[in-house]
Design an enzyme around this catalytic site. Sequence first.
Site, PDB file in Angstrom:
ATOM      1  N   SER A  36       1.198  -1.290  -0.078  1.00 16.80           N
ATOM      2  CA  SER A  36      -0.335   0.232  -0.288  1.00 16.80           C
ATOM      3  C   SER A  36       0.205   1.544   0.058  1.00 16.80           C
ATOM      4  O   SER A  36       0.441   2.357   0.333  1.00 16.80           O
ATOM      5  CB  SER A  36      -1.036   0.288   1.086  1.00 16.80           C
ATOM      6  OG  SER A  36      -0.264  -0.388   2.149  1.00 16.80           O
ATOM      7  N   SER A 105       2.832  -6.969   2.444  1.00 19.73           N
ATOM      8  CA  SER A 105       2.817  -6.206   3.459  1.00 19.73           C
ATOM      9  C   SER A 105       1.284  -6.065   3.913  1.00 19.73           C
ATOM     10  O   SER A 105       0.405  -7.103   4.264  1.00 19.73           O
ATOM     11  CB  SER A 105       3.163  -4.870   2.927  1.00 19.73           C
ATOM     12  OG  SER A 105       3.039  -3.840   4.287  1.00 19.73           O
ATOM     13  N   PHE A 106       0.435  -4.877   3.293  1.00 20.27           N
ATOM     14  CA  PHE A 106      -1.081  -5.136   3.112  1.00 20.27           C
ATOM     15  C   PHE A 106      -1.690  -5.993   2.396  1.00 20.27           C
ATOM     16  O   PHE A 106      -2.995  -6.259   2.654  1.00 20.27           O
ATOM     17  CB  PHE A 106      -0.947  -3.252   2.136  1.00 20.27           C
ATOM     18  CG  PHE A 106      -2.880  -3.377   2.305  1.00 20.27           C
ATOM     19  CD1 PHE A 106      -4.008  -3.120   1.916  1.00 20.27           C
ATOM     20  CD2 PHE A 106      -2.515  -3.598   0.674  1.00 20.27           C
ATOM     21  CE1 PHE A 106      -4.780  -2.406   1.294  1.00 20.27           C
ATOM     22  CE2 PHE A 106      -3.445  -3.611  -0.010  1.00 20.27           C
ATOM     23  CZ  PHE A 106      -5.191  -2.909   0.329  1.00 20.27           C
ATOM     24  N   ASP A 226      13.186  -4.891   8.649  1.00 24.60           N
ATOM     25  CA  ASP A 226      12.059  -3.905   8.429  1.00 24.60           C
ATOM     26  C   ASP A 226      12.385  -2.582   8.940  1.00 24.60           C
ATOM     27  O   ASP A 226      11.692  -2.492  10.310  1.00 24.60           O
ATOM     28  CB  ASP A 226      11.000  -4.834   7.997  1.00 24.60           C
ATOM     29  CG  ASP A 226       9.894  -4.368   7.705  1.00 24.60           C
ATOM     30  OD1 ASP A 226       9.431  -3.015   7.052  1.00 24.60           O
ATOM     31  OD2 ASP A 226       8.702  -5.133   6.615  1.00 24.60           O
ATOM     32  N   HIS A 254      11.926  -3.839   3.767  1.00 25.04           N
ATOM     33  CA  HIS A 254      10.355  -4.035   3.542  1.00 25.04           C
ATOM     34  C   HIS A 254      10.339  -4.696   2.103  1.00 25.04           C
ATOM     35  O   HIS A 254       8.986  -5.175   2.067  1.00 25.04           O
ATOM     36  CB  HIS A 254       9.774  -2.795   3.506  1.00 25.04           C
ATOM     37  CG  HIS A 254       8.545  -3.315   3.410  1.00 25.04           C
ATOM     38  ND1 HIS A 254       7.837  -3.941   4.263  1.00 25.04           N
ATOM     39  CD2 HIS A 254       7.361  -2.744   3.216  1.00 25.04           C
ATOM     40  CE1 HIS A 254       6.486  -4.167   4.382  1.00 25.04           C
ATOM     41  NE2 HIS A 254       6.032  -3.739   3.383  1.00 25.04           N
TER      42      HIS A 254
END
Length: 274
Positions: A36, A105-106, A226, A254
């Site tokens: 995101s 992630s998202f 991260d 990340h």
Amino acid sequence: MTTNSPEIGRQIVAGGIATNVHDVGSGVPVLLIHGSGPGVTAWANWRLVLPELSRSRRVIAPDMVGFGYTERPDGITYGIDGWVAHAIGVLDALGIEQADLVGNSFGGAIALALAIRHPQRVRRMVLMGSVGVPFTLTPGLDAAWGYEPSIEAMRRLLDLFAYDRSLVTDELAELRYYASIRPGFQESFSAMFPAPRQRWVDAMASAEADIRAIRHKTLIIHGRDDQIIPLSNSQTLNCWIDDSQLHVFGRCGHWVQIEYSADFNQLVGHFLAG
């Protein structure tokens, strides 16, 4: 719309939403769900993964609703329910009954929720730097979700995403900044995660009991350094998902799929081939 952009695949209608999707390769399908970050598209997130994984798989990478070149319907409320429904809509539109999931992630939170709500639609799952469990909002994620467009802000943000600062060039910062200010991009992005942002971390989390009930084989990947999503998220997922394995990359932020693209592609390809 610039039709010769590599970020544009083909358009399908998924759950009533005109959706930009990359659909490449052949074989067992795998659905890639992006993160995101501001200005993100499926291609930007997965550009180093698509050509490699598609050598042996049918790889589907949509721009999730609210992001990229997918339609932004008037009056839409962004949230986990809508994103899961959109992902299922992509599979339905392409006639895919079951797929492997790779969520970044998202996108990991969406993959988790999809596997919980529609377990028959999922074969195996890969979660990378994943949201989806309770955690305290990090300064890095707060900065990412609170991004206000400028080249300087994008440069600072990219410095948080990557451990290897040589990846964060002025050219990349300019490219990602201009991507973030394309018509509609920042408007929808700023509407998704307004402050206070801890509530959106909580809203993206699935219940512990539901995660513990997952029976799919799951590969969990995280960069040790991260600054956006804490490593403890993946350690929690490894504890809660019984049939899971955790791989941690040192000297990595990340962007495992970018900073260690060859290793990432080999690891994911081997796991999904099982």
